[in-house]
Each structure stands twice: as C-alpha cells, then as structure tokens.
Design an enzyme around this catalytic site. Structure first.
Site, PDB file in Angstrom:
ATOM      1  N   LYS A  53       0.850  -1.201   0.000  1.00 58.84           N
ATOM      2  CA  LYS A  53       0.000   0.000   0.000  1.00 58.84           C
ATOM      3  C   LYS A  53       0.877   1.239   0.000  1.00 58.84           C
ATOM      4  CE  LYS A  53      -3.817  -2.420   2.100  1.00 58.84           C
ATOM      5  NZ  LYS A  53      -4.448  -2.931   3.302  1.00 58.84           N
ATOM      6  N   GLN A  97      -5.735  -2.103   9.164  1.00 55.50           N
ATOM      7  CA  GLN A  97      -5.437  -3.389   8.531  1.00 55.50           C
ATOM      8  C   GLN A  97      -6.072  -4.538   9.315  1.00 55.50           C
ATOM      9  OE1 GLN A  97      -3.921  -3.826   5.557  1.00 55.50           O
ATOM     10  NE2 GLN A  97      -4.235  -6.019   5.735  1.00 55.50           N
ATOM     11  N   ASP A 120     -11.660   2.130   2.948  1.00 59.49           N
ATOM     12  CA  ASP A 120     -11.889   0.697   2.771  1.00 59.49           C
ATOM     13  C   ASP A 120     -13.359   0.395   2.465  1.00 59.49           C
ATOM     14  OD1 ASP A 120      -9.922  -1.258   2.830  1.00 59.49           O
ATOM     15  OD2 ASP A 120      -9.618  -1.087   4.993  1.00 59.49           O
TER      16      ASP A 120
HETATM   17  N1  GUN Z   1      -7.062  -7.418   5.140  1.00 60.41           N
HETATM   18  C1  GUN Z   1      -7.226  -8.148   4.004  1.00 60.41           C
HETATM   19  N2  GUN Z   1      -7.768  -7.380   3.042  1.00 60.41           N
HETATM   20  C2  GUN Z   1      -7.953  -6.165   3.577  1.00 60.41           C
HETATM   21  C3  GUN Z   1      -8.476  -4.948   3.071  1.00 60.41           C
HETATM   22  O1  GUN Z   1      -8.902  -4.828   1.913  1.00 60.41           O
HETATM   23  N3  GUN Z   1      -8.495  -3.906   3.940  1.00 60.41           N
HETATM   24  C4  GUN Z   1      -8.061  -4.024   5.209  1.00 60.41           C
HETATM   25  N4  GUN Z   1      -8.139  -2.952   5.986  1.00 60.41           N
HETATM   26  N5  GUN Z   1      -7.584  -5.127   5.717  1.00 60.41           N
HETATM   27  C5  GUN Z   1      -7.522  -6.189   4.890  1.00 60.41           C
END
Ligand code: GUN
Length: 284
Positions: A53, A97, A120
């Site tokens: 990211k 996350q 998200d």
């Molecule tokens: N963990 C696995 N995929 C994601 C996602 O798309 N966003 C977040 N925040 N955590 C994740």
C-alpha cells in the site's frame, strides 16, 4: 490457453497514471492527499499488504503514514488513535489493517472511523449506502474486481453471476455491485448444497473462498469470466488463488492471474478512494 488474461498489473498501471494526474491537480489547489494505515501486531501477511500500500501511494504521489501498534494494544488505545486521525486535516483516508489481534473488536474499531475517511468502505454507513444504491465508498477488492469484469467489454445485463464466499469485505459487496450491473446474482458459501451445479451456470464467477485451487475446470462454464480473489500461500512458498488457474484457463473466456490480478487492483482502488476522499473535501 484459450482464456484471455485479465492482467491486474497492466490495468493498474493505466489507472494509477490517471490517479497520479488527479493527485497533481489536488496539490496545485493546495491539497496533498494523505492515507494513514494502522497496523496492530506482527501478522506477516499484513506486513506485506501494508508495505505494498505504501509503495502504491508513493507511485501516485499520495502522502502515506503507517502507524504500527503493538500486539498488546487495547481497544481504547486503538480507538483513540483512530479519533486522532479523524481530526487530522492532513489525512483523507484511514485504513485499519485486518485481521486485528483476537482480543480487539473489529466492528467497534471500524465504526469509529468517520465515514468520509473510510477508504476501505467497511463502515456500516458505506456498506448500507451500497445496499441502497447510494453513492458511498465502495470496498476496494470488489470495486477492483468489477473494474476487471467491465474491461472484458461483455454486456452484463441478464448474465448469471455467482459469487462464492459471503464475507462482509468481498462476497456481500461484490454481489451488490453485480446486482447493480443487472446480473442475476447467486451467492454461494461453505454450506451451499451443490456448489458445482451453481458455478457451472455462471457467466461471471467470482471466487473468494480462501482455499487454494478450489475452483476446478469441471466447475466452470465454457467462456465464463473467472475472477480469482484468493491469495493462498502453499507450503512451497508459492502464492496461488482460489481457482486452479492451469486447468480453468482452458475452459474460461477470461481469467485473472494470482499474483498480479485482483490483489494489484485492490490497492489501485484504495489509491482511487483516497484521492476521491480528498476531492470531496475540496468541493465541500
Ligand atoms: N485485510 C485483508 N484485506 C484487507 C483490506 O482490503 N483492507 C483491510 N483494511 N484489511 C484487509
């Protein structure tokens, strides 16, 4: 191989170039889009996602900060960190996350993020907007998957779409997006009685199960669009999807690879959601 490859790297490069232009335009107006990622604990897969990211943000000019909190973080401490980011004007997107360590309440933490910064799309306000066909933030993985499906150029109206997996993060929002595209949507899950009978009907098949090579060629309709959301690490260290790529590619019309498919697009959509959050602030 008869299927055409839906290449997340190629699609992402084009989209990220467009996002970089939007970031530059915002900067000219004095707004530097910023994303904050909160990572609690030491989960190895999460460390990799978070690093990717950060790389994505750098590529398009988004300012990114990663806030690392120890495994022993309390709910109070996590929520107070989120509140500080809610109030921070240099931050337009907040991402916690997942998964969080078991002692923490994910739903309660996500509810603290102001919906405008919920890049998200996990806040119930954004999930509810999607359900009601209103404009909100759409979760990155299903949004990216839909973008890949659209790029086949196939008219989706009246098509049979089957989503395997019913998570809040992927399966449910994916089904809503396909419904908006006028597909006839079937949701399958671990308790579905005859899974193959459903998947064999699918013109669009989205696999979000979390089981390596689970979808095999005999479960796929010839010519189908097959979208693989899975990221599974084999004992050998190799990363594979939920779809048995080697056999399914001989049957499907289109297929996404793993890696280099939906995962790459997920991060691209996160960048897009962050820019959109900054743009919306400007028009307010
Ligand atoms: N963990 C696995 N995929 C994601 C996602 O798309 N966003 C977040 N925040 N955590 C994740």
């Amino acid at each position: 191989m008869s299927a055409q490859l839906l290449d997340g790297k190629v699609m992402s490069e084009a989209l990220r170039a467009e996002i970089a232009v939007r970031v530059a335009a915002l900067k000219e107006k004095g707004v530097h889009p910023g994303l904050a990622v909160i990572l609690v604990g030491e989960d190895p897969a999460s460390q990799i996602y978070v690093r990717n990211k950060g790389i994505g943000c750098e590529q398009v000019g988004i300012h990114s900060v990663t806030i690392r909190m120890p495994e022993t973080t309390t709910q109070e401490e996590l929520e107070s960190q989120i509140r500080a980011l809610n109030a921070d004007e240099s931050i337009h997107g907040i991402l916690v996350q997942l998964p969080l360590p078991r002692h923490l309440d994910e739903a309660a933490a996500l509810a603290v993020i102001v919906p405008e910064k919920d890049v998200d799309g996990f806040h119930i306000q954004n999930a509810g907007k999607l359900l009601n066909g209103l404009n909100g933030v759409v979760a990155c993985t299903p949004k990216g998957a839909l973008e890949m499906i659209r790029r086949t150029g196939v008219d989706l109206t009246g098509k049979e779409a089957v989503v395997v997996g019913r998570s809040n993060i992927v399966g449910k929002p994916m089904a809503m997006l396909l419904l908006q595209q006028n597909c006839t949507v079937t949701m399958c899950h671990s308790r579905t009685a005859d899974l193959a009978a459903h998947t064999r009907n699918a013109d669009v098949l989205v696999a979000a199960v979390g089981k390596a090579k689970f979808i095999t060629a005999d479960m796929v309709k010839p010519g189908a669009i097959v979208i693989d959301v899975g990221i599974n690490r084999l004992e050998s260290g190799k990363v594979v999807g939920d779809v048995d790529f080697d056999s399914v590619k001989e049957v499907a019309g289109w297929i996404t690879p793993v890696p280099g498919g939906v995962g790459r697009m997920t991060i691209t959509m996160l960048l897009e959601n962050t820019v959109e959050a900054a743009e919306k602030l400007l028009v307010k």
